[in-house]
Structures are given as C-alpha cells and as structure tokens.
Write a protein that holds these residues in place. Structure first.
Motif, PDB file in Angstrom:
ATOM      1  N   ALA A 253       0.826  -1.212   0.000  1.00 23.54           N
ATOM      2  CA  ALA A 253       0.000   0.000   0.000  1.00 23.54           C
ATOM      3  C   ALA A 253       0.856   1.257   0.000  1.00 23.54           C
ATOM      4  O   ALA A 253       0.338   2.375   0.064  1.00 23.54           O
ATOM      5  CB  ALA A 253      -0.916  -0.014   1.218  1.00 23.54           C
ATOM      6  N   MET A 254       2.166   1.085  -0.077  1.00 24.36           N
ATOM      7  CA  MET A 254       3.077   2.220  -0.117  1.00 24.36           C
ATOM      8  C   MET A 254       3.119   2.789  -1.528  1.00 24.36           C
ATOM      9  O   MET A 254       2.477   2.272  -2.449  1.00 24.36           O
ATOM     10  CB  MET A 254       4.483   1.770   0.338  1.00 24.36           C
ATOM     11  N   LYS A 255       3.909   3.851  -1.706  1.00 21.85           N
ATOM     12  CA  LYS A 255       3.937   4.517  -3.012  1.00 21.85           C
ATOM     13  C   LYS A 255       4.430   3.590  -4.127  1.00 21.85           C
ATOM     14  O   LYS A 255       4.014   3.722  -5.277  1.00 21.85           O
ATOM     15  CB  LYS A 255       4.800   5.767  -2.968  1.00 21.85           C
ATOM     16  N   GLU A 256       5.319   2.631  -3.758  1.00 19.98           N
ATOM     17  CA  GLU A 256       5.810   1.710  -4.784  1.00 19.98           C
ATOM     18  C   GLU A 256       4.667   0.893  -5.379  1.00 19.98           C
ATOM     19  O   GLU A 256       4.642   0.637  -6.586  1.00 19.98           O
ATOM     20  CB  GLU A 256       6.862   0.758  -4.182  1.00 19.98           C
ATOM     21  N   GLY A 257       3.739   0.478  -4.512  1.00 15.43           N
ATOM     22  CA  GLY A 257       2.629  -0.318  -4.995  1.00 15.43           C
ATOM     23  C   GLY A 257       1.513   0.512  -5.596  1.00 15.43           C
ATOM     24  O   GLY A 257       0.926   0.147  -6.617  1.00 15.43           O
ATOM     25  N   VAL A 258       1.229   1.642  -4.972  1.00 16.79           N
ATOM     26  CA  VAL A 258       0.128   2.497  -5.438  1.00 16.79           C
ATOM     27  C   VAL A 258       0.473   3.183  -6.752  1.00 16.79           C
ATOM     28  O   VAL A 258      -0.334   3.202  -7.702  1.00 16.79           O
ATOM     29  CB  VAL A 258      -0.230   3.543  -4.363  1.00 16.79           C
TER      30      VAL A 258
END
Length: 340
Positions: free
Chosen positions: A204-209
């Motif tokens: 759910a961090m920026k890498e995933g979002v």
C-alpha cells in the motif's frame, strides 16, 4: 580450463596432504572441475573422497573439500559407466583378508562416498576413522549449496523476442527512478523475478500504489543493464566493471539470483589489477563463491596486488580474502579489552 596431467597430479598431491593454500595457488581461476586425471582417472572431488585412504583423513581434508565445493566442484558429476578401474584399501596386518574394493564406474563423488561408507560399515574390521571421515564428507556435500546453474540452449529468436518485449516501453507500467533519469519495465516481470520487488509493488506504499520505485543511488545505465540481463539473459554492449557491479548490487538487493550469477560469471573475465579491489570486495561481501575464488587466485599471483597487501592499502574484506588467518588475528586483537 583444463590443466596438463603433470599439473593435475600436483593438484592431487596438495589435495592428499590437505594443503588448501597450495591448491588455491596452483589451480586456475577458470578450472574445469569435470576434468579427470591422475592414476585413478577421476575428478579432483573424487580424489577428495578417496582421502579416506590417507594416513589421517580429517579436518584439513574436509576444509579443502569444502573450498572445492564452494568453488564449483560438482558432487553429482558422474564418471563413465565403463570406467575400468576401482579403488582398494586394506589393513597392513592382513592385506589379503581385509581388502575392500569399490569400482568407479558410474559413480559421482556423492555416490562413491556412500558406497564406501556402506562397505566399511558392513566390514568386520575396524574402520572408525575412515567411516567418520566419510560421514563428514556426505554431511558437507549436503550442506554446501550447488553452484551449478543448469543451462539450456535457446533459439536466438526467443532472445530477440524478449528483447522486443523489453523495448516495448509503451507497455511498461513501472518506473524506476535512478540518479540520472527514469527507466521503465513491466510489473509482472519484476514481480516474477524478485520477491523483494513483488512485495514492494503489491504494498500500500507509493511503490505499490504509483508503481514507482526509487533507486537514486544507482545510475540509469546500471538499472538498464539489470533489466537487459533479466529479460534476455544477455547483453549487447560492453559495460565497464563498475556498471556491472552496480547492476550486480541491484540484483543482489532484490534477490534475483539468476541475474546475480549471470553477472558474476561475466565479472570472472573482468578481473584485472585495476578492477581487482572493487570486484573482490563485492564478491566477498555478497558471498559469491566462484567469483571470490577467482579473485583469491588472481590476488595470490599478482605482484601488484601483493604489493598493495603488504602496504596495507586493501579494504578489510579483500585483506581477509588474501590473508584469512591474519585477518582473524586482527579481529581477535580488536575485541580484546582491558579491564579497569
């Protein structure tokens, strides 16, 4: 690389007396561990098993064998089924009544060790030392991970296809932000190759979002090289050893073991006086056995490297590689404290 039979016999000599430093010094960095030779016409690893017949087989032989396994010797390499010879041992007091023989035909080092262990355990004679040695041998083989990557022949068209996939930038959906610009790739390829990237891209961090991964400590060239090897298992250019090491660092950080080994294999051919320190340090710190051994051999033979070692200008990791005993002594000395 295969060696002459004269040199092979010398390597057997170092092996029989358990002289690991002698073996490391005289064995080529690209030695072909499948080479057979000597009076028994078997591989060096088979000879390591046969050290059970030496006067006092033990720890020094096992340490030498461990180094061989970590350097690429294959314990599952089988001898020809029609190998005509066999190995015999006996008790001096009664050769005729105590002789045991095991044929070499079809045996790997592993199966030969088990065959000898079974034969000695069913013998009525006392073979305690030899049995203990063989038990340690098979335990060692089981504990040391194999360095052998199975390779298959792939049609050039398949490699070209994957290169085309890599170059289809309009279909890329992941951005890797480097120190000098962005590089893009496919999320499903990255996730399939790396458990680390998979976790990042599904979080759910920026890498995933946002499908955005920051690698600002790496150059765009090194990230692009990592992706090229990941997608195609090849490279078109001739990158410098520094770019190779930077790509290796990414592959190691992201646990892409296939790319780690492929880059390490290429770096084997790039060891020079100028590149030695950087490559050796990376090999030691990342636990790359084949590359570490190649650096150890190169460093032992290079007058320039030996001069740096004597001067004390080498990093600790590299010094440890070239002088393991003195490095341990230095570490012990540093740990000593004076009670006040």
């Amino acid at each position: 690389m295969m060696v002459t039979q004269t040199k092979f016999n010398s390597l057997i000599g170092f092996l029989r007396i358990g002289d690991i430093l002698g073996l490391q010094k005289f064995i080529p960095a690209d030695f072909d561990w499948s080479q057979k030779g000597g009076p028994e016409d078997v591989t060096l690893l088979h000879y390591a098993v046969l050290c059970l017949g030496e006067e006092n087989p033990g720890e020094k032989h096992l340490k030498t064998m461990e180094w061989m396994l970590r350097s690429g010797a294959d314990p599952e390499h089988e001898l020809p089924q029609k190998h005509p010879q066999c190995y015999l041992i006996w008790k001096r007091k009664n050769k005729r009544g105590t002789t045991i023989e095991i044929p070499y035909a079809g045996h790997s080092a592993t199966s030969l060790a088990f065959a000898w262990l079974e034969a000695l355990e069913t013998s009525e004679e006392e073979w305690t030392v030899e049995r203990e040695y063989l038990k340690n041998v098979v335990s060692l083989i089981a504990r040391i991970p194999s360095l052998h990557r199975k390779k298959v022949a792939v049609a050039e068209g398949v490699v070209d296809l994957w290169e085309s996939v890599l170059n289809m930038s309009t279909t890329h959906n992941v951005t890797l932000e480097t120190e000098d610009g962005n590089v893009t790739a496919h999320d499903h390829v990255l996730m399939a190759a790396s458990p680390v990237l998979e976790a990042m891209l599904q979080s759910a961090m920026k890498e995933g979002v946002h499908k955005h991964i920051s690698v600002t400590d790496s150059s765009g060239t090194s990230v692009a090289l990592f992706l090229e090897v990941l997608y195609t298992s090849s490279m078109r250019g001739s990158p410098s050893h520094l770019t190779m090491l930077a790509a290796l660092d990414l592959a190691h950080r992201w646990q892409v073991t296939t790319v780690v080994q492929q880059l390490a294999d290429v770096l084997l051919e790039m060891i020079t006086v100028d590149s030695f320190v950087a490559i050796a340090a990376a090999a030691v710190l990342k636990g790359l056995s084949s590359l570490t051994r190649a650096c150890s051999v190169f460093g032992a033979k290079s007058p320039q490297v030996q001069a740096m070692l004597k001067k004390g200008s080498l990093p600790t990791a590299v010094r440890t590689l070239l002088q393991p005993d003195s490095a341990k002594s230095l570490e012990t000395a540093k740990k000593k404290r004076r009670t006040v």
